[in-house]
Design a protein around this motif. Sequence first.
Motif, PDB file in Angstrom:
ATOM      1  N   ILE A 152       0.829  -1.321  -0.012  1.00  0.00           N
ATOM      2  CA  ILE A 152       0.039  -0.261  -0.042  1.00  0.00           C
ATOM      3  C   ILE A 152       0.868   1.429   0.082  1.00  0.00           C
ATOM      4  CG2 ILE A 152      -1.816   1.349   1.166  1.00  0.00           C
ATOM      5  CD1 ILE A 152      -2.849  -1.206   2.389  1.00  0.00           C
ATOM      6  N   PRO A 153       0.975   1.942  -1.228  1.00  0.00           N
ATOM      7  CA  PRO A 153       1.735   3.085  -1.145  1.00  0.00           C
ATOM      8  C   PRO A 153       1.085   4.222  -0.214  1.00  0.00           C
ATOM      9  CG  PRO A 153       1.087   2.394  -3.311  1.00  0.00           C
ATOM     10  CD  PRO A 153       0.432   1.419  -2.488  1.00  0.00           C
ATOM     11  N   ALA A 154       1.945   5.211   0.147  1.00  0.00           N
ATOM     12  CA  ALA A 154       1.617   6.116   1.333  1.00  0.00           C
ATOM     13  C   ALA A 154       0.288   6.859   1.093  1.00  0.00           C
ATOM     14  CB  ALA A 154       2.966   7.084   1.531  1.00  0.00           C
ATOM     15  N   ARG A 155       0.329   7.284  -0.452  1.00  0.00           N
ATOM     16  CA  ARG A 155      -0.627   8.080  -0.929  1.00  0.00           C
ATOM     17  C   ARG A 155      -2.224   7.321  -0.938  1.00  0.00           C
ATOM     18  NH1 ARG A 155      -0.577  12.944  -2.839  1.00  0.00           N
ATOM     19  NH2 ARG A 155      -2.074  12.656  -4.419  1.00  0.00           N
ATOM     20  N   LYS A 156      -2.174   5.936  -1.131  1.00  0.00           N
ATOM     21  CA  LYS A 156      -3.238   5.177  -0.976  1.00  0.00           C
ATOM     22  C   LYS A 156      -3.655   4.342   0.219  1.00  0.00           C
ATOM     23  CE  LYS A 156      -3.027   4.499  -6.023  1.00  0.00           C
ATOM     24  NZ  LYS A 156      -3.024   3.550  -7.214  1.00  0.00           N
ATOM     25  N   TYR A 157      -3.509   5.037   1.578  1.00  0.00           N
ATOM     26  CA  TYR A 157      -3.355   4.528   2.599  1.00  0.00           C
ATOM     27  C   TYR A 157      -4.727   4.230   3.053  1.00  0.00           C
ATOM     28  CZ  TYR A 157      -5.827   9.135   3.468  1.00  0.00           C
ATOM     29  OH  TYR A 157      -6.585  10.107   3.487  1.00  0.00           O
ATOM     30  N   TYR A 158      -5.994   4.590   2.397  1.00  0.00           N
ATOM     31  CA  TYR A 158      -7.311   4.477   2.666  1.00  0.00           C
ATOM     32  C   TYR A 158      -7.756   2.960   2.061  1.00  0.00           C
ATOM     33  CZ  TYR A 158      -6.872   6.457  -2.152  1.00  0.00           C
ATOM     34  OH  TYR A 158      -6.415   6.878  -3.511  1.00  0.00           O
ATOM     35  N   ASN A 159      -6.859   2.424   1.068  1.00  0.00           N
ATOM     36  CA  ASN A 159      -6.983   0.939   0.449  1.00  0.00           C
ATOM     37  C   ASN A 159      -6.790  -0.133   1.814  1.00  0.00           C
ATOM     38  OD1 ASN A 159      -7.973   1.642  -1.627  1.00  0.00           O
ATOM     39  ND2 ASN A 159      -5.882   1.830  -2.802  1.00  0.00           N
ATOM     40  N   SER A 160      -6.112   0.226   2.877  1.00  0.00           N
ATOM     41  CA  SER A 160      -5.660  -0.670   3.948  1.00  0.00           C
ATOM     42  C   SER A 160      -7.045  -1.388   4.647  1.00  0.00           C
ATOM     43  CB  SER A 160      -4.995   0.151   5.168  1.00  0.00           C
ATOM     44  OG  SER A 160      -5.786   1.270   5.439  1.00  0.00           O
ATOM     45  N   TYR A 161      -8.385  -0.733   4.437  1.00  0.00           N
ATOM     46  CA  TYR A 161      -9.402  -1.410   5.034  1.00  0.00           C
ATOM     47  C   TYR A 161      -9.433  -2.742   4.657  1.00  0.00           C
ATOM     48  CZ  TYR A 161     -12.009  -1.490   0.614  1.00  0.00           C
ATOM     49  OH  TYR A 161     -12.259  -1.783  -0.625  1.00  0.00           O
ATOM     50  N   VAL A 162      -9.043  -3.089   3.132  1.00  0.00           N
ATOM     51  CA  VAL A 162      -9.190  -4.526   2.815  1.00  0.00           C
ATOM     52  C   VAL A 162      -8.748  -5.704   3.903  1.00  0.00           C
ATOM     53  CG1 VAL A 162      -8.485  -5.947   1.142  1.00  0.00           C
ATOM     54  CG2 VAL A 162      -9.360  -3.803   0.319  1.00  0.00           C
ATOM     55  N   PHE A 163      -7.299  -5.453   4.320  1.00  0.00           N
ATOM     56  CA  PHE A 163      -6.716  -6.015   5.277  1.00  0.00           C
ATOM     57  C   PHE A 163      -7.453  -5.951   6.713  1.00  0.00           C
ATOM     58  CE2 PHE A 163      -3.689  -4.968   2.058  1.00  0.00           C
ATOM     59  CZ  PHE A 163      -3.057  -6.346   1.842  1.00  0.00           C
ATOM     60  N   GLY A 164      -8.253  -4.901   7.014  1.00  0.00           N
ATOM     61  CA  GLY A 164      -9.174  -5.082   8.066  1.00  0.00           C
ATOM     62  C   GLY A 164     -10.304  -6.043   7.799  1.00  0.00           C
ATOM     63  N   MET A 165     -10.616  -6.160   6.632  1.00  0.00           N
ATOM     64  CA  MET A 165     -11.613  -7.111   6.432  1.00  0.00           C
ATOM     65  C   MET A 165     -11.350  -8.651   6.445  1.00  0.00           C
ATOM     66  SD  MET A 165     -13.773  -5.165   3.205  1.00  0.00           S
ATOM     67  CE  MET A 165     -14.836  -6.316   2.944  1.00  0.00           C
ATOM     68  N   ILE A 166     -10.217  -8.680   6.053  1.00  0.00           N
ATOM     69  CA  ILE A 166      -9.313  -9.955   6.102  1.00  0.00           C
ATOM     70  C   ILE A 166      -9.129 -10.478   7.461  1.00  0.00           C
ATOM     71  CG2 ILE A 166      -7.285 -11.490   5.630  1.00  0.00           C
ATOM     72  CD1 ILE A 166      -7.196  -9.710   3.359  1.00  0.00           C
ATOM     73  N   MET A 167      -8.865  -9.443   8.352  1.00  0.00           N
ATOM     74  CA  MET A 167      -8.598  -9.625   9.744  1.00  0.00           C
ATOM     75  C   MET A 167      -9.857 -10.163  10.609  1.00  0.00           C
ATOM     76  SD  MET A 167      -7.086  -6.769  12.661  1.00  0.00           S
ATOM     77  CE  MET A 167      -6.971  -7.359  14.307  1.00  0.00           C
TER      78      MET A 167
END
Length: 392
Positions: A265-280
């Motif tokens: 996840i590049p710094a400017r696309k931090y908002y895409n990290s939610y995907v890994f929250g769903m996996i969690m």
Amino acid sequence: MKIKPLNTLYLTQFLSAFADNMILFITLAIIQRDAYPDFYIGVVQASFLVAYVILAPFVGAFADKNAKSSVLLIGNAIKSLGIIALFAHLDPAVCYGIVGIGAAIYSPAKYGILPTLTHSDTELLSANAKIEGYTILAILTGSVCGGLLAKYSLPISIAACLALYLLSLAMTTLIPRVAGNPDIHYGKEAKLFWKDLAVLMKDRTTRFSLVGTGSFWMASSVVRLAIIAWVPMHLGIHSVDQISMLVAVTGIGIMIGALTTPKLIPARKYYNSYVFGMIMIVAILLFTVISNLYLTIALLLLVGFSGGVFIVPMNTVLQDKGQNMVGAGKTIAVQNLVENALMLLGVGAYTQISQAGISTDISIVGIAAILAGFIAYLVVQRKRLKAVQAAV
């Protein structure tokens, strides 16, 4: 050979966090030895978190007013007092509460110093990933070491904690002393703390980060306690050292996730990290239907990995924006309040549920559902953040 300031900081943080995580399993051994109720481990954890919540309005100003390397030293010194209290046979919750005071002071300086030791967004992201990685490595090794040493000898394990804090304290003297802002007044800044919280919550980007990191640590703190109770029920393992090894597996996953985040996840696309929250969330729910050791290890790795990737980008963007909005130290202090208030609520609720005799599996489902609610909020915010960034 001269050690680079960032590498010194990583080592200092590793040693301090290593000891922090030894204490939890040393305390678990003390609870078992002295026949405290099983739920008391939640009381001990809550006492640690209370210090963060109460001191939040003051520690950010303290970190910004003074040289952050000196603040790190003071934090470790107070943690050492908590270990001395264990030697004096004070209540485990009181001892861990003293350590929590030191940790609350230490934390804003630990993260707040990063922008002064880095020179670009990319370097700051990398430094965040590394310090998170070293912290998780400390959680991993400290948990295992705490469990093993506590089984062998409680006095030796407590002495080892004290030695690590003192070594970390000594290492902080090698970090450059960058002067803080002497014009900061604690009383005034404590009043302004709530305005700082409002400023950071009003901004869409920093609010996204605060909600994201807070929900992660709330879920992680409850899952950690739940796993300590879940392992004996589902796997038949009761030994503190073996339980500590299993809990530490999550640390391996978080460390891998944190260190690989810049590639995912590049710094400017931090908002895409939610995907890994769903996996969690999915991984947490699967604990309720398994009773196999190897599947347990795989799930703990997955929970950790997805959590590591979930949190690092949000930490980075929060620090980057927050230092210009309210100051680096005060940003971390606000973050600590949000994270630890949510953790305290989560741990408190879990302790009450455990005391009432409700199944650990139900607790796991509950924390997954709450995390899902936070992730749903992030998904809604992501669309707006992506649109705003595209327009810039």
